[in-house]
Design a protein around this motif. Structure first.
Motif, PDB file in Angstrom:
ATOM      1  N   VAL A   1       0.831  -1.201   0.000  1.00 57.89           N
ATOM      2  CA  VAL A   1       0.000   0.000   0.000  1.00 57.89           C
ATOM      3  C   VAL A   1       0.866   1.252   0.000  1.00 57.89           C
ATOM      4  CG1 VAL A   1      -1.683   1.337   1.334  1.00 57.89           C
ATOM      5  CG2 VAL A   1      -1.975  -1.134   1.058  1.00 57.89           C
ATOM      6  N   GLU A   2       1.868   1.269   0.862  1.00 59.47           N
ATOM      7  CA  GLU A   2       2.731   2.444   0.931  1.00 59.47           C
ATOM      8  C   GLU A   2       3.470   2.670  -0.393  1.00 59.47           C
ATOM      9  OE1 GLU A   2       6.233   4.289   3.831  1.00 59.47           O
ATOM     10  OE2 GLU A   2       5.249   2.401   4.308  1.00 59.47           O
ATOM     11  N   HIS A   3       3.926   1.583  -1.012  1.00 59.75           N
ATOM     12  CA  HIS A   3       4.641   1.699  -2.281  1.00 59.75           C
ATOM     13  C   HIS A   3       3.719   2.230  -3.379  1.00 59.75           C
ATOM     14  CE1 HIS A   3       7.241   0.711  -5.658  1.00 59.75           C
ATOM     15  NE2 HIS A   3       6.231   0.022  -6.193  1.00 59.75           N
ATOM     16  N   TYR A   4       2.529   1.627  -3.526  1.00 56.99           N
ATOM     17  CA  TYR A   4       1.603   2.057  -4.581  1.00 56.99           C
ATOM     18  C   TYR A   4       1.111   3.484  -4.358  1.00 56.99           C
ATOM     19  CZ  TYR A   4       1.471  -2.773  -6.183  1.00 56.99           C
ATOM     20  OH  TYR A   4       1.806  -4.002  -6.665  1.00 56.99           O
TER      21      TYR A   4
ATOM     22  N   ARG B   1      -3.371  -6.781  -8.315  1.00 57.11           N
ATOM     23  CA  ARG B   1      -3.875  -5.845  -9.325  1.00 57.11           C
ATOM     24  C   ARG B   1      -5.062  -5.046  -8.789  1.00 57.11           C
ATOM     25  NH1 ARG B   1      -4.943  -9.276 -13.159  1.00 57.11           N
ATOM     26  NH2 ARG B   1      -2.824  -9.278 -13.982  1.00 57.11           N
ATOM     27  N   GLU B   2      -5.937  -5.722  -8.032  1.00 54.82           N
ATOM     28  CA  GLU B   2      -7.080  -5.029  -7.444  1.00 54.82           C
ATOM     29  C   GLU B   2      -6.615  -4.038  -6.384  1.00 54.82           C
ATOM     30  OE1 GLU B   2     -11.348  -6.000  -5.211  1.00 54.82           O
ATOM     31  OE2 GLU B   2      -9.853  -7.580  -5.496  1.00 54.82           O
ATOM     32  N   LEU B   3      -5.618  -4.439  -5.572  1.00 52.21           N
ATOM     33  CA  LEU B   3      -5.090  -3.540  -4.549  1.00 52.21           C
ATOM     34  C   LEU B   3      -4.514  -2.278  -5.188  1.00 52.21           C
ATOM     35  CD1 LEU B   3      -4.149  -2.857  -1.647  1.00 52.21           C
ATOM     36  CD2 LEU B   3      -2.085  -4.201  -2.108  1.00 52.21           C
ATOM     37  N   GLN B   4      -3.783  -2.435  -6.262  1.00 50.99           N
ATOM     38  CA  GLN B   4      -3.191  -1.284  -6.944  1.00 50.99           C
ATOM     39  C   GLN B   4      -4.268  -0.335  -7.455  1.00 50.99           C
ATOM     40  OE1 GLN B   4      -0.705  -2.382 -10.207  1.00 50.99           O
ATOM     41  NE2 GLN B   4      -0.023  -0.302 -10.622  1.00 50.99           N
ATOM     42  N   ASN B   5      -5.335  -0.877  -8.021  1.00 48.51           N
ATOM     43  CA  ASN B   5      -6.417  -0.039  -8.527  1.00 48.51           C
ATOM     44  C   ASN B   5      -7.129   0.702  -7.404  1.00 48.51           C
ATOM     45  OD1 ASN B   5      -5.829  -0.933 -11.101  1.00 48.51           O
ATOM     46  ND2 ASN B   5      -7.383  -2.546 -11.092  1.00 48.51           N
ATOM     47  N   VAL B   6      -7.342   0.026  -6.263  1.00 52.51           N
ATOM     48  CA  VAL B   6      -8.018   0.659  -5.126  1.00 52.51           C
ATOM     49  C   VAL B   6      -7.190   1.824  -4.594  1.00 52.51           C
ATOM     50  CG1 VAL B   6      -8.700   0.300  -2.716  1.00 52.51           C
ATOM     51  CG2 VAL B   6      -9.373  -1.358  -4.466  1.00 52.51           C
TER      52      VAL B   6
END
Length: 665
Positions: free
Chosen positions: A530-533, A566-571
Motif C-alpha cells: 500500500v505504501e509503495h503504490y 492488481r485489485e489492490l493497486q487499482n483501489v
C-alpha cells in the motif's frame, strides 16, 4: 692505401685507362661516385645546368669512365629505366667507339670543351642515329667532371629543313606543313586518349569487322589488337548470351547501331574473353557517320563483375539491415509494451513467509536455462515473477519477449510466433520476424498458456523440443536458443487429465513449477504494498501524497482481495485521486461506499465514522516499524535497486541517518 691516396691515384690516371675495370680502378670509380654524391657544389651545378634541359645530358668521370648522373632526357633517349644510367660505365653505351671516346674526353680535358660528330648510336632495330656530342669540363674541389650533351642531328636536320622551307617557301608550303603537323598532333592526342581510357573501346566497320582496339579492351578481353582487327567482332566476343544460348548477329545491339544509325546502351549482357570465360558488361554502341553515311560504330564498355559483386553485397547488406531494423523496431515495441504493462512493478515487494520462499526458488532457478511454469490466480504477479527470473538469469542482456496466448487469433498464431515472408498470405507485404526469433538467446514469456487450442499446442511443441521452426511461406528452417517461462491461472494438470492440454507440452513447460500465493494468504505484505503504490501513484499523477492511517491499513488487511495485487493497486490509485485535504478515504467493495460521477466524491450509503488521528509518537513508531520491515525484506541492504532505500522511495543517505538516529542497526 687510404681513401685520400686512392683519390689522388685516380686523379693521376690518364684518360685512356677508363676502359680498364680491374679492382684498383673499380675502387677509384666508386670513390669518385661517392665524392660526386656528397659534393654540394656539384649538386648546385646539377640543379642549374642539368635537370632543366630537355637534351639528353649526363655527367662523366673522365678518369674512371663512370656515369655519375643522367637526366630524364638521357634515360628516355637510351631507353633505359630511371637511375639505370647512374653508375654505368660509358663504354657500355658505345661498345664500338672506345677510341673516339678517348679522343673526345682528352679534347675536353685539354681545351675545357669539345664537340664531336663521330660518336653514333645504333638501335636494336639496326637504325643508326647520327649525334653531335658537346662536352664541357666542370672543375670542382680539385677534381674535374665532364658534362656531356647529345644533339640528334637527324632532328636538327629536320629543323633546318623546316627553317629553310619557312624562308623560301612561305607561300602555301608553310601553311601545309603547319596543318599537317596540326593533324598529326590531333591524331597523336586521340591515340593517347584511347590508350589512357579506363573503359574498353573498340571500333567495327559497317560489315562488323574490328577496326581498332584500345589497351583497356585488350586487357578486359584477353586478346591483342592484332588478333581481332579485321575479324568479325560479334563472332569473337559476342556470340552467346549469359545463359549460354546462341546470340544471332541480327539481334546484336552493336550491329543495330550502324544498321539503324542510332545509339544503343545495354547493361545486362556478357562479352566472351579469349580464355572462354564470360564477363558481365555495360556498353554503349554509337554509330560513326561520315558525309551522312554510317560507316561503322564505336563501342565503349566496362567490366561489371566488381559492380555486380558490390551490388549483391549491398543488396544482402540492405536485406540484413532491414531485417535487423525490423527486429530492433519490434524489440523496441515489445520493450515499450513491457514498460507500460509492468507499470509500477519494478521490484517484488513484501516480507511474508510465502513471498520469501518464492524468492528463494527464483534465486535457485534463475541462473539455469530450465523452463519455468508459473501458476496462480489472476493478479498475483506472475508476470512480475517472470521478469525477476529473466533479470537474474544469464540472458538478462537480451530481451524478454511477452506473448499473451489468449489474445492471438488462431489464423495469426504461426505468423505471431514464427514470422512470415513477403507474399506468404494476403496482406504479407514484407518479411516479418516472429516472437521466437525476437527472443533468440533471450527469454520468451508465454502468458495465459492454458488458453492455447490443441492444434496450436502441437505447433508450439515442435519448436520447444527441437529449437527449430520455419517462417510462414518459407522452406528454410531456423534455429533459436530460447528459454521459456509460461504462466497460467488454470490447473494445467487437470486440463491434461480432461484432454484439454497436451501432456507432452505440459511436461516440457513444467520443468520448474512456481506458485504465486494469493494476496489474502500473505496479508503481512499489504502495508508495504500500500505504501509503495500510494507513493508511486502520487508521483506519477502529480498528486499530493495523503496520510495513511492504521485504520486504512487494517481495513485493507481484512479485505479478501479476490483480484489480488492488481485489485489492490487499482483501489489505492482511486483512493489517491479522491483524497481531499491530505485524508485518504478507501472505498472497498461491500463497504457501502460508492463513487459519485457528478462530483467525483465518495457518497456513502451511511456515515463513515471519523478515524482517529495519530500522535507524533505513534507516527514515529509506525515509521520505525515500516523501516524495519523494509530492511528485513531486503536482507539488511540499504542502497541499490534491491535495497531498502529504493523500496521506500528514499535516498540511501536518509535511510542511513534514520537507522543511526533510531539505533536500528
Amino acid at each position: 692505401m687510404t681513401d685520400d691516396a686512392h683519390t689522388n691515384a685516380a686523379a693521376d690516371l690518364p684518360a685512356a685507362t677508363i676502359f680498364r675495370h680491374d679492382e684498383a680502378y673499380e675502387l677509384a670509380a666508386q670513390q669518385s661516385l661517392q665524392r660526386f654524391r656528397q659534393s654540394a657544389e656539384l649538386g648546385r651545378l646539377l640543379n642549374l645546368n642539368f635537370q632543366s634541359t630537355d637534351e639528353p645530358t649526363f655527367l662523366l668521370d673522365p678518369f674512371s669512365g663512370l656515369l655519375l648522373r643522367a637526366n630524364k632526357a638521357a634515360e628516355q633517349f637510351f631507353r633505359l629505366p630511371g637511375n639505370t644510367l647512374d653508375g654505368l660505365y660509358i663504354d657500355k653505351l658505345y661498345p664500338q667507339l672506345r677510341a673516339e671516346l678517348h679522343v673526345f674526353t682528352e679534347e675536353i680535358l685539354a681545351q675545357g670543351q669539345a664537340c664531336s660528330r663521330e660518336l653514333t648510336l645504333s638501335r636494336p632495330d639496326g637504325h643508326t642515329i647520327q649525334l653531335e656530342h658537346r662536352g664541357i669540363a666542370l672543375p670542382h674541389e680539385g677534381h674535374t667532371t665532364l658534362l656531356i650533351r647529345l644533339i640528334d642531328l637527324d632532328a636538327l636536320h629536320r629543323r633546318d629543313i623546316n627553317d629553310a622551307a619557312n624562308t623560301y617557301l612561305r607561300q602555301g608550303l608553310h601553311e601545309w606543313l603547319r596543318d599537317e603537323q596540326y593533324y598529326r598532333d590531333i591524331e597523336r592526342d586521340y591515340r593517347l586518349i584511347l590508350a589512357a581510357a579506363g573503359e574498353g573501346i573498340y571500333g567495327v566497320s559497317a560489315e562488323g569487322r574490328t577496326t581498332f582496339l584500345n589497351p583497356a579492351a585488350e586487357a578486359l578481353l584477353g586478346y591483342r589488337a592484332d588478333e581481332l582487327v579485321g575479324k568479325d567482332m560479334h563472332e569473337c566476343i559476342h556470340h552467346h548470351r549469359a545463359d549460354g544460348s546462341e546470340y544471332p548477329s541480327g539481334e546484336c545491339p552493336i550491329y543495330n547501331a550502324f544498321k539503324q544509325g542510332k545509339v544503343n546502351s545495354v547493361d545486362n549482357e556478357v562479352f566472351w574473353r579469349k580464355d572462354g570465360n564470360a564477363i558481365p558488361v555495360e556498353y554503349t554502341s554509337t554509330p560513326i557517320i561520315d558525309s551522312g553515311k554510317v560507316i561503322g560504330a564505336v563501342i565503349v564498355f566496362r567490366d561489371m563483375s566488381e559492380r555486380r559483386r558490390n551490388e549483391e553485397f549491398l543488396r544482402q547488406a540492405l536485406i540484413e539491415n532491414a531485417n535487423l531494423r525490423e527486429r530492433l523496431e519490434k524489440e523496441n515495441d515489445y520493450l515499450k509494451e513491457e514498460i507500460r504493462s509492468r507499470s509500477n512493478h519494478h521490484d517484488i515487494i513484501g516480507n511474508s513467509d510465502a513471498l520469501n520462499a518464492l524468492l528463494v526458488q527464483i534465486d535457485l532457478v534463475a541462473p539455469t536455462d530450465a523452463n519455468v511454469l508459473i501458476t496462480g490466480e489472476s493478479g498475483t504477479g506472475k508476470e512480475l515473477i517472470a521478469h525477476a527470473i529473466h533479470r537474474a538469469s544469464t540472458r538478462a542482456d537480451r530481451p524478454l519477449i511477452r506473448v499473451n496466448c489468449s489474445a492471438i487469433p488462431r489464423e495469426l498464431f504461426e505468423s505471431e510466433f514464427f514470422g512470415h515472408v513477403k507474399g506468404a498470405f494476403s496482406g504479407a507485404v514484407r518479411d516479418r520476424v516472429g516472437r521466437f526469433e525476437l527472443a533468440d538467446r533471450g527469454t520468451l514469456f508465454l502468458d495465459e498458456v492454458g488458453e492455447l487450442e490443441m492444434s496450436l499446442q502441437a505447433k508450439l511443441l515442435r519448436v520447444v523440443q527441437e529449437g527449430k521452426f520455419e517462417r510462414v511461406g518459407d522452406e528454410r528452417s531456423r534455429s533459436v536458443d530460447v528459454r521459456l517461462i509460461a504462466a497460467t491461472n488454470r490447473d494445467l494438470k487437470a486440463a491434461v487429465e480432461a484432454g484439454e492440454f497436451r501432456e507432452d507440452l505440459y511436461f516440457r513447460l513444467n520443468v520448474f513449477p512456481l506458485e504465486c500465493t494469493p494476496l489474502r494468504q500473505r496479508t503481512a505484505d499489504i502495508p508495504l504494498l500500500v505504501e509503495h503504490y500510494l507513493q508511486t501513484t502520487c508521483q506519477r499523477l502529480n498528486l499530493p501524497q495523503p496520510r495513511l492511517t492504521r485504520a486504512n491499513v487494517q481495513a485493507l488487511m481484512e479485505y479478501p482481495w479476490p483480484g489480488n495485487i492488481r485489485e489492490l493497486q487499482n483501489v489505492i490509485e482511486r483512493a489517491a485521486i479522491l483524497a481531499r485535504s491530505g485524508k485518504l478515504t478507501i472505498d472497498l467493495p461491500g463497504s457501502g461506499g460508492q463513487i459519485s460521477l457528478a462530483n467525483n466524491k465518495v457518497a456513502p450509503d451511511k456515515p463513515i465514522p471519523p478515524e482517529r488521528i495519530l500522535t507524533a509518537a505513534e507516527m514515529l513508531e509506525l515509521e520505525k516499524q515500516n523501516l524495519q520491515r523494509a530492511l528485513s525484506s531486503c536482507g539488511g541492504k540499504v542502497s541499490g535497486q534491491d535495497g531498502a532505500a529504493a523500496l521506500l522511495g528514499m535516498k540511501p543517505t536518509t535511510v542511513y541517518s534514520r537507522i543511526k538516529s533510531w539505533k536500528l542497526g
